[in-house]
Design a protein around this motif. Structure first.
Motif, PDB file in Angstrom:
ATOM      1  N   THR A  61       0.865  -1.175   0.000  1.00 34.27           N
ATOM      2  CA  THR A  61       0.000   0.000   0.000  1.00 34.27           C
ATOM      3  C   THR A  61       0.903   1.227   0.000  1.00 34.27           C
ATOM      4  OG1 THR A  61      -0.127   0.101   2.411  1.00 34.27           O
ATOM      5  CG2 THR A  61      -1.823  -1.187   1.261  1.00 34.27           C
ATOM      6  N   MET A  62       0.352   2.371  -0.381  1.00 33.84           N
ATOM      7  CA  MET A  62       1.190   3.551  -0.523  1.00 33.84           C
ATOM      8  C   MET A  62       0.420   4.798  -0.111  1.00 33.84           C
ATOM      9  SD  MET A  62       3.532   4.575  -3.815  1.00 33.84           S
ATOM     10  CE  MET A  62       2.151   4.826  -4.950  1.00 33.84           C
ATOM     11  N   THR A  63       1.106   5.691   0.582  1.00 29.69           N
ATOM     12  CA  THR A  63       0.565   7.001   0.936  1.00 29.69           C
ATOM     13  C   THR A  63       1.617   8.043   0.611  1.00 29.69           C
ATOM     14  OG1 THR A  63       1.379   6.754   3.203  1.00 29.69           O
ATOM     15  CG2 THR A  63      -0.924   6.125   2.784  1.00 29.69           C
ATOM     16  N   ILE A  64       1.202   9.316   0.651  1.00 29.37           N
ATOM     17  CA  ILE A  64       2.145  10.410   0.463  1.00 29.37           C
ATOM     18  C   ILE A  64       2.117  11.276   1.713  1.00 29.37           C
ATOM     19  CG2 ILE A  64       0.411  11.779  -0.796  1.00 29.37           C
ATOM     20  CD1 ILE A  64       2.821  12.992  -2.372  1.00 29.37           C
ATOM     21  N   ARG A  65       3.292  11.495   2.281  1.00 26.27           N
ATOM     22  CA  ARG A  65       3.432  12.328   3.476  1.00 26.27           C
ATOM     23  C   ARG A  65       4.742  13.095   3.379  1.00 26.27           C
ATOM     24  NH1 ARG A  65       2.681   7.497   6.024  1.00 26.27           N
ATOM     25  NH2 ARG A  65       4.653   7.692   7.151  1.00 26.27           N
ATOM     26  N   ASP A  83      -8.240   4.315  -2.413  1.00 25.17           N
ATOM     27  CA  ASP A  83      -8.778   5.155  -1.338  1.00 25.17           C
ATOM     28  C   ASP A  83      -7.664   5.608  -0.403  1.00 25.17           C
ATOM     29  OD1 ASP A  83     -11.514   5.220  -1.982  1.00 25.17           O
ATOM     30  OD2 ASP A  83     -11.882   3.306  -0.978  1.00 25.17           O
ATOM     31  N   GLN A  84      -6.829   4.668   0.009  1.00 26.73           N
ATOM     32  CA  GLN A  84      -5.788   4.983   0.976  1.00 26.73           C
ATOM     33  C   GLN A  84      -4.844   6.056   0.444  1.00 26.73           C
ATOM     34  OE1 GLN A  84      -3.732   1.542   2.454  1.00 26.73           O
ATOM     35  NE2 GLN A  84      -2.550   2.688   3.945  1.00 26.73           N
ATOM     36  N   PHE A  85      -4.444   5.919  -0.828  1.00 31.32           N
ATOM     37  CA  PHE A  85      -3.531   6.915  -1.371  1.00 31.32           C
ATOM     38  C   PHE A  85      -4.209   8.272  -1.545  1.00 31.32           C
ATOM     39  CE2 PHE A  85      -1.604   9.366  -4.741  1.00 31.32           C
ATOM     40  CZ  PHE A  85      -0.319   9.497  -4.239  1.00 31.32           C
ATOM     41  N   LEU A  86      -5.433   8.276  -2.086  1.00 25.26           N
ATOM     42  CA  LEU A  86      -6.105   9.548  -2.348  1.00 25.26           C
ATOM     43  C   LEU A  86      -6.419  10.306  -1.066  1.00 25.26           C
ATOM     44  CD1 LEU A  86      -8.532   8.655  -5.287  1.00 25.26           C
ATOM     45  CD2 LEU A  86      -6.294   9.765  -5.399  1.00 25.26           C
ATOM     46  N   ILE A  87      -6.771   9.593   0.000  1.00 22.08           N
ATOM     47  CA  ILE A  87      -7.014  10.262   1.274  1.00 22.08           C
ATOM     48  C   ILE A  87      -5.739  10.947   1.762  1.00 22.08           C
ATOM     49  CG2 ILE A  87      -7.493   9.852   3.726  1.00 22.08           C
ATOM     50  CD1 ILE A  87      -9.461   7.630   2.763  1.00 22.08           C
ATOM     51  N   SER A  88      -4.605  10.266   1.643  1.00 15.73           N
ATOM     52  CA  SER A  88      -3.338  10.877   2.063  1.00 15.73           C
ATOM     53  C   SER A  88      -2.969  12.048   1.164  1.00 15.73           C
ATOM     54  CB  SER A  88      -2.217   9.829   2.075  1.00 15.73           C
ATOM     55  OG  SER A  88      -1.808   9.469   0.755  1.00 15.73           O
ATOM     56  N   LEU A  89      -3.292  11.948  -0.129  1.00 18.60           N
ATOM     57  CA  LEU A  89      -3.019  13.049  -1.050  1.00 18.60           C
ATOM     58  C   LEU A  89      -3.848  14.272  -0.679  1.00 18.60           C
ATOM     59  CD1 LEU A  89      -1.693  14.090  -3.693  1.00 18.60           C
ATOM     60  CD2 LEU A  89      -3.677  13.160  -4.916  1.00 18.60           C
ATOM     61  N   ALA A  90      -5.122  14.061  -0.338  1.00 17.71           N
ATOM     62  CA  ALA A  90      -5.983  15.168   0.065  1.00 17.71           C
ATOM     63  C   ALA A  90      -5.434  15.852   1.314  1.00 17.71           C
ATOM     64  CB  ALA A  90      -7.403  14.667   0.304  1.00 17.71           C
ATOM     65  N   GLU A  91      -4.954  15.058   2.262  1.00 19.63           N
ATOM     66  CA  GLU A  91      -4.407  15.625   3.493  1.00 19.63           C
ATOM     67  C   GLU A  91      -3.126  16.412   3.227  1.00 19.63           C
ATOM     68  OE1 GLU A  91      -3.933  12.169   5.881  1.00 19.63           O
ATOM     69  OE2 GLU A  91      -6.059  12.066   6.472  1.00 19.63           O
ATOM     70  N   TYR A  92      -2.318  15.934   2.279  1.00 19.10           N
ATOM     71  CA  TYR A  92      -1.021  16.563   2.016  1.00 19.10           C
ATOM     72  C   TYR A  92      -1.128  17.770   1.086  1.00 19.10           C
ATOM     73  CZ  TYR A  92       3.700  17.141   0.123  1.00 19.10           C
ATOM     74  OH  TYR A  92       4.888  17.668  -0.307  1.00 19.10           O
ATOM     75  N   LEU A 113     -11.917  10.023  -3.521  1.00 16.35           N
ATOM     76  CA  LEU A 113     -12.351  11.216  -4.258  1.00 16.35           C
ATOM     77  C   LEU A 113     -13.154  12.137  -3.355  1.00 16.35           C
ATOM     78  CD1 LEU A 113     -13.345  10.362  -7.935  1.00 16.35           C
ATOM     79  CD2 LEU A 113     -11.131  10.959  -6.968  1.00 16.35           C
ATOM     80  N   ARG A 114     -13.969  11.560  -2.473  1.00 14.85           N
ATOM     81  CA  ARG A 114     -14.744  12.397  -1.547  1.00 14.85           C
ATOM     82  C   ARG A 114     -13.797  13.216  -0.672  1.00 14.85           C
ATOM     83  NH1 ARG A 114     -18.019   8.667   1.574  1.00 14.85           N
ATOM     84  NH2 ARG A 114     -19.215   8.466  -0.350  1.00 14.85           N
ATOM     85  N   ALA A 115     -12.700  12.597  -0.229  1.00 16.80           N
ATOM     86  CA  ALA A 115     -11.723  13.313   0.600  1.00 16.80           C
ATOM     87  C   ALA A 115     -11.068  14.439  -0.187  1.00 16.80           C
ATOM     88  CB  ALA A 115     -10.671  12.337   1.120  1.00 16.80           C
ATOM     89  N   ILE A 116     -10.734  14.182  -1.452  1.00 18.44           N
ATOM     90  CA  ILE A 116     -10.110  15.220  -2.279  1.00 18.44           C
ATOM     91  C   ILE A 116     -11.070  16.387  -2.502  1.00 18.44           C
ATOM     92  CG2 ILE A 116      -9.382  15.707  -4.655  1.00 18.44           C
ATOM     93  CD1 ILE A 116      -7.807  13.145  -4.609  1.00 18.44           C
ATOM     94  N   LYS A 117     -12.322  16.084  -2.805  1.00 16.89           N
ATOM     95  CA  LYS A 117     -13.290  17.157  -3.021  1.00 16.89           C
ATOM     96  C   LYS A 117     -13.520  17.944  -1.744  1.00 16.89           C
ATOM     97  CE  LYS A 117     -17.564  18.209  -5.431  1.00 16.89           C
ATOM     98  NZ  LYS A 117     -18.654  17.682  -6.271  1.00 16.89           N
ATOM     99  N   ALA A 118     -13.573  17.273  -0.590  1.00 23.72           N
ATOM    100  CA  ALA A 118     -13.739  17.970   0.683  1.00 23.72           C
ATOM    101  C   ALA A 118     -12.564  18.896   0.970  1.00 23.72           C
ATOM    102  CB  ALA A 118     -13.901  16.961   1.813  1.00 23.72           C
ATOM    103  N   ALA A 119     -11.368  18.526   0.482  1.00 28.84           N
ATOM    104  CA  ALA A 119     -10.180  19.361   0.683  1.00 28.84           C
ATOM    105  C   ALA A 119     -10.089  20.497  -0.338  1.00 28.84           C
ATOM    106  CB  ALA A 119      -8.924  18.492   0.609  1.00 28.84           C
TER     107      ALA A 119
END
Length: 247
Positions: A61-65, A83-92, A113-119
């Protein structure tokens, strides 16, 4: 998608396909034929560089931080790497994040995608050109997708967005923007019955500028005129403002 992008967008592209966990992937070599950007399978948690393409390795699995792609072992049971990657992308990356859901089965990517749109970021899903439509259709049905397009047109929109001040520059509030917000809020209050005047000003301005970017409008005066003419846009802005709260 990559074939439609030049090599100097100033953006990085991270691909998170569903790979067999125990087999080596030839995807980086295949993708390299479609782009002049360097394509690499992620190893040793690299710092992300502009104008590069990164592909998740099998079984991880992969995230961006903090600007780095972080790898972890794939968990047992249900696996939602997109989902896991996109949520981390939205946070970053916040409002600078862009999420794209292409052909695939099941629902992975919808929550991301929901996390990205919320950000305040921008979201895409492939249209009926997708060979497997489960993932894009799930994302569209969630109401979290801004554009539903074939890959070549997604590439054109990404290129346009990359150059838009909303993404390319930090937003600094101006008197022109603040002056038109009162009119926009009055229109929303009139049509939706909701008064947003006490809502956080920075959030309101960012959400409005996001809608302007999607509609290719350059001033809040133009956007106010569009709101007066298109009642559906008032509903779209209303949903955008509240998405972080409702999420």
């Amino acid at each position: 998608l990559l074939d439609g992008l030049p090599a100097n967008t100033g953006m990085a592209f991270v691909l998170v396909p569903h790979l067999a966990p125990s087999h080596a992937s030839m995807l980086p070599e295949i993708l390299q034929r479609a782009t002049q950007m360097p394509v690499s399978e992620v190893q040793d948690e690299p710092t992300v560089e502009a104008n590069h393409v990164y592909v998740i390795p099998p079984g991880r699995t992969m995230t961006i931080r903090a600007g780095k792609l972080r790898l972890a072992q794939r968990p047992e049971g249900q696996h939602h790497p997109v989902d896991q990657f996109l949520i981390s992308l939205a946070e970053y990356q916040g409002h600078r994040s862009i999420g794209v859901i292409l052909s695939g089965t099941a629902t992975d990517g919808t929550i991301g995608l929901r996390a990205i749109k919320a950000a305040g970021g921008t979201t895409f899903a492939q249209d009926d050109t997708a060979q497997h439509d489960g993932m894009p259709q799930s994302a569209v049905a969630s109401g979290s997708v801004d554009f539903v397009l074939p890959p070549a047109r997604i590439a054109k929109e990404i290129l346009r967005i990359a150059r838009h001040p909303y993404v390319a520059e930090e937003y600094v509030a101006t008197s022109e923007a603040i002056g038109n917000i009162d009119e926009i809020l009055a229109l929303m209050r009139e049509k939706s019955g909701v008064d947003f005047t006490q809502y956080k000003s920075n959030t309101l301005q960012r959400r409005i500028r996001r809608r302007m970017m999607l509609l290719k409008l350059t001033s809040t005066q133009e956007y106010a005129q569009h709101l007066r003419a298109q009642a559906a846009e008032i509903e779209a802005l209303y949903r955008d403002i509240l998405i972080g709260v409702t999420n």
